[in-house]
Every structure is written in structure tokens, then in C-alpha cells.
Design a protein around this motif. Structure first.
Motif, short mmCIF file in Angstrom:
data_model
loop_
_atom_site.label_atom_id
_atom_site.label_comp_id
_atom_site.label_asym_id
_atom_site.label_seq_id
_atom_site.Cartn_x
_atom_site.Cartn_y
_atom_site.Cartn_z
N ASN A 138 79.42 72.51 -24.67
CA ASN A 138 80.86 73.60 -24.72
C ASN A 138 81.51 73.80 -22.77
OD1 ASN A 138 79.76 74.66 -27.26
ND2 ASN A 138 78.39 75.46 -26.23
N GLY A 139 81.78 72.48 -22.35
CA GLY A 139 81.99 72.39 -20.82
C GLY A 139 81.21 72.34 -20.05
N GLU A 140 80.31 73.03 -19.55
CA GLU A 140 79.15 73.24 -19.18
C GLU A 140 77.72 72.24 -18.71
OE1 GLU A 140 79.47 76.23 -16.87
OE2 GLU A 140 80.43 77.38 -17.69
N THR A 141 77.63 71.77 -17.59
CA THR A 141 76.71 70.58 -17.06
C THR A 141 75.43 71.13 -17.42
OG1 THR A 141 78.80 69.43 -15.67
CG2 THR A 141 76.09 68.84 -15.58
N PHE A 142 74.20 70.97 -18.29
CA PHE A 142 73.26 71.09 -18.15
C PHE A 142 72.19 69.71 -17.55
CE2 PHE A 142 74.92 74.09 -20.45
CZ PHE A 142 74.30 75.36 -20.87
N VAL A 143 71.02 70.51 -17.08
CA VAL A 143 69.81 69.28 -16.33
C VAL A 143 68.57 68.84 -17.39
CG1 VAL A 143 68.83 70.26 -14.53
CG2 VAL A 143 68.99 68.32 -14.48
N LEU A 144 67.57 68.44 -17.69
CA LEU A 144 66.91 68.02 -18.76
C LEU A 144 65.56 68.79 -17.30
CD1 LEU A 144 65.86 67.08 -21.24
CD2 LEU A 144 65.37 64.68 -20.63
N GLU A 145 65.18 69.28 -18.26
CA GLU A 145 63.36 69.42 -17.41
C GLU A 145 62.14 69.10 -18.46
OE1 GLU A 145 62.91 70.23 -14.99
OE2 GLU A 145 64.91 70.86 -13.81
N GLU A 146 61.42 68.55 -18.13
CA GLU A 146 60.66 68.63 -19.05
C GLU A 146 59.20 69.43 -18.92
OE1 GLU A 146 58.52 64.81 -17.52
OE2 GLU A 146 61.04 63.67 -18.25
N GLY A 147 59.31 69.39 -20.19
CA GLY A 147 58.18 70.60 -20.02
C GLY A 147 56.60 70.19 -19.38
N ILE A 148 55.37 70.65 -18.89
CA ILE A 148 54.66 70.49 -18.55
C ILE A 148 53.05 70.78 -19.57
CG2 ILE A 148 52.82 71.65 -16.51
CD1 ILE A 148 54.79 72.52 -14.91
N PHE A 149 52.43 69.58 -19.60
CA PHE A 149 51.63 69.18 -20.68
C PHE A 149 50.28 68.99 -20.02
CE2 PHE A 149 55.03 67.99 -22.64
CZ PHE A 149 55.29 69.06 -24.21
N ALA A 150 49.44 69.81 -19.66
CA ALA A 150 48.34 69.95 -18.48
C ALA A 150 47.33 69.67 -19.02
CB ALA A 150 47.80 70.91 -17.63
N ASP A 151 45.94 68.92 -17.92
CA ASP A 151 44.71 68.94 -18.77
C ASP A 151 43.57 70.19 -19.15
OD1 ASP A 151 44.99 65.57 -18.89
OD2 ASP A 151 45.57 65.91 -16.99
N LEU A 152 44.47 71.41 -17.93
CA LEU A 152 43.50 71.85 -18.00
C LEU A 152 44.26 73.17 -17.45
CD1 LEU A 152 40.39 73.80 -17.69
CD2 LEU A 152 40.48 72.97 -15.20
N SER A 153 44.23 74.27 -18.21
CA SER A 153 44.33 75.79 -17.43
C SER A 153 43.50 76.72 -17.04
CB SER A 153 45.30 76.36 -19.06
OG SER A 153 46.84 75.53 -19.27
N ILE A 154 43.90 76.89 -16.08
CA ILE A 154 42.92 78.59 -15.54
C ILE A 154 43.73 79.35 -15.41
CG2 ILE A 154 41.03 76.71 -14.75
CD1 ILE A 154 42.55 77.28 -11.78
N VAL A 155 43.34 80.38 -16.42
CA VAL A 155 44.36 81.58 -15.71
C VAL A 155 43.33 83.21 -15.39
CG1 VAL A 155 46.08 80.98 -17.00
CG2 VAL A 155 44.34 81.82 -18.13
N LYS A 156 44.10 84.15 -14.81
CA LYS A 156 42.81 85.66 -15.04
C LYS A 156 43.51 86.34 -15.67
CE LYS A 156 41.54 89.52 -13.04
NZ LYS A 156 41.84 90.24 -11.94
#
Length: 231
Positions: A138-156
Motif C-alpha cells: 500500500n505504498g509503504e516499504t517494509f523489511v522482512l524479519e525472520e522468526g527466532i527458533f531457539a534450541d532452548l528457552s530459559i525464563v523466569k
């Protein structure tokens, strides 16, 4: 299925290998998986790539792994509180992939949803977009970003029940849920584990189906920038 482990090192047993990619939750020093980070340091796993909003501070959080030279690359949006990070980057010892903060969160979310990539206007016309695919909508420029697929997630998280349903407090909710979802395996550390049915289902931020392993522990809760007024 056993999810509760006795310690961070037990929960990471069999999951770590040199050269792996790890998604780490937290925002500043709020909600960082400090016990799991310390266990990775003790394990000596090296050449790691971390997807994380920031790199902790000197001597704490991911700063521990920078000091021990276990990190090869950071995928981050803010690194201004870590002098060792700056030193390693400027000397060419550390690879850095800068991401706008919202883009990094969306890359994690996309990976967790199985989305290979997405288009965003954020970063168009800057070095962030160099070498990436551009497309007009629609007349606007966008850039492609890739999803992150990690081997492991560490969260709290603040609380979780024994099945892994988790609640995060305040700022800790920013990056922990998307980080948790984009890893092949997710290890969660919490302040308190409760029985199923204890938590209000409407208050759950991360469903237990995303959590593979779970530990409870004591946390330091260090303040990144302490500002006080005169007595």
C-alpha cells in the motif's frame, strides 16, 4: 510427565551443547532466569548465541557468561549497562545482531507460532534493514524479519503450578512469554510452585504446554539502577 527438577543444573541436564542458540527472558534485570544462567556458566557450554533483550550487567545475569567467554553472539536491543559487553564488541570478540525492541519480541513470538518471517516498517532506511528483503505494501516499504527458533528457552516467572502454568509480574512479562515459546525446549524457574487449580485460569500468562522443565529457587532481585532521594 515429570516437570519439576531439584536444581537448575538438573533441569538443564542433557539440553546443553556447544554452539547452541538460547532465548532468554527478562527485561533489564527484571525477571531474568538468573539461576539457569549461573548453571550454564558452571556447565562451561561455549560458543553460545543468545537472543535476549539485553545482556545483564557486569557480574550478573548474562554478564556472567560474557565474563567467562561462553557467548559468541548476542541478538539484543539494548546493551548499555554492560561494560564488558561493550569491550568485547568493540574489540571484535563478540558478534552482535542489533534488533529494535519490538522487532526482537515479535521475532520470538513468531518463532513460537511457527512463523518463518514477517514484514515490518521498523528499521526501514537504517542499518538494521541492510541486506534484508524489502517489499512495498500500500505504498509503504517494509523489511522482512525472520522468526527466532531457539534450541532452548530459559525464563523466569513469579508463580507456576506443577504443570507449568505460569504468572509473570509486571515488567517481567515483556520478554519472558515470547522467549519461552520460541525454544524447542523451555526451562522455567519460579519463586513459588503451587498445586494445580490454585492459580486463576484468567491470570495465566504462559500455558504449561510450553514448559518442559520447572524449578523453584531463591532469587537475588538485584536493582539495575538504584535512584534515591535525600533523607
Amino acid at each position: 510427565m515429570k516437570k519439576i527438577y531439584g536444581s537448575a543444573s538438573e533441569a538443564l541436564d542433557g539440553l546443553l551443547f556447544d554452539g547452541m542458540t538460547i532465548a532468554a527472558g527478562g527485561f533489564g534485570l527484571c525477571g531474568i532466569p538468573e539461576l539457569l544462567i549461573a548453571a550454564i556458566r558452571d556447565a562451561g557450554t561455549k560458543d553460545l548465541t543468545f537472543a535476549s533483550n539485553n545482556a545483564g550487567v557486569d557480574g550478573f545475569g548474562l554478564g556472567l557468561l560474557l565474563e567467562s567467554r561462553q557467548v559468541k553472539k548476542m541478538m539484543s536491543s539494548y546493551v548499555g549497562e554492560n561494560a564488558e559487553f561493550m569491550r568485547q564488541y568493540l574489540s571484535g570478540e563478540l558478534e552482535l545482531e542489533f534488533n529494535p525492541q519490538g522487532t526482537l519480541a515479535e521475532r520470538m513470538r513468531a518463532g513460537g507460532a511457527g512463523i518463518a518471517g514477517f514484514y515490518t516498517r521498523t528499521g526501514v532506511g537504517t542499518q538494521i534493514a541492510d541486506g534484508k528483503e524489502h517489499k512495498d505494501f500500500n505504498g509503504e516499504t517494509f523489511v522482512l524479519e525472520e522468526g527466532i527458533f531457539a534450541d532452548l528457552s530459559i525464563v523466569k516467572a513469579w508463580k507456576a503450578d506443577t504443570t507449568g502454568n505460569a504468572i509473570f509480574r509486571k515488567t517481567a512479562r515483556n520478554f519472558n512469554p515470547p522467549a519461552a515459546k520460541c525454544g524447542k525446549v523451555c526451562v522455567l524457574e519460579v519463586e513459588e510452585i503451587v498445586e494445580p487449580g490454585t492459580l486463576d485460569p484468567d491470570a495465566i500468562h504462559l500455558p504449561g504446554i510450553y514448559v518442559n522443565r520447572l524449578i523453584q529457587g531463591e532469587h537475588e532481585k538485584r536493582i539495575e539502577q538504584r535512584t534515591t532521594r535525600a533523607a
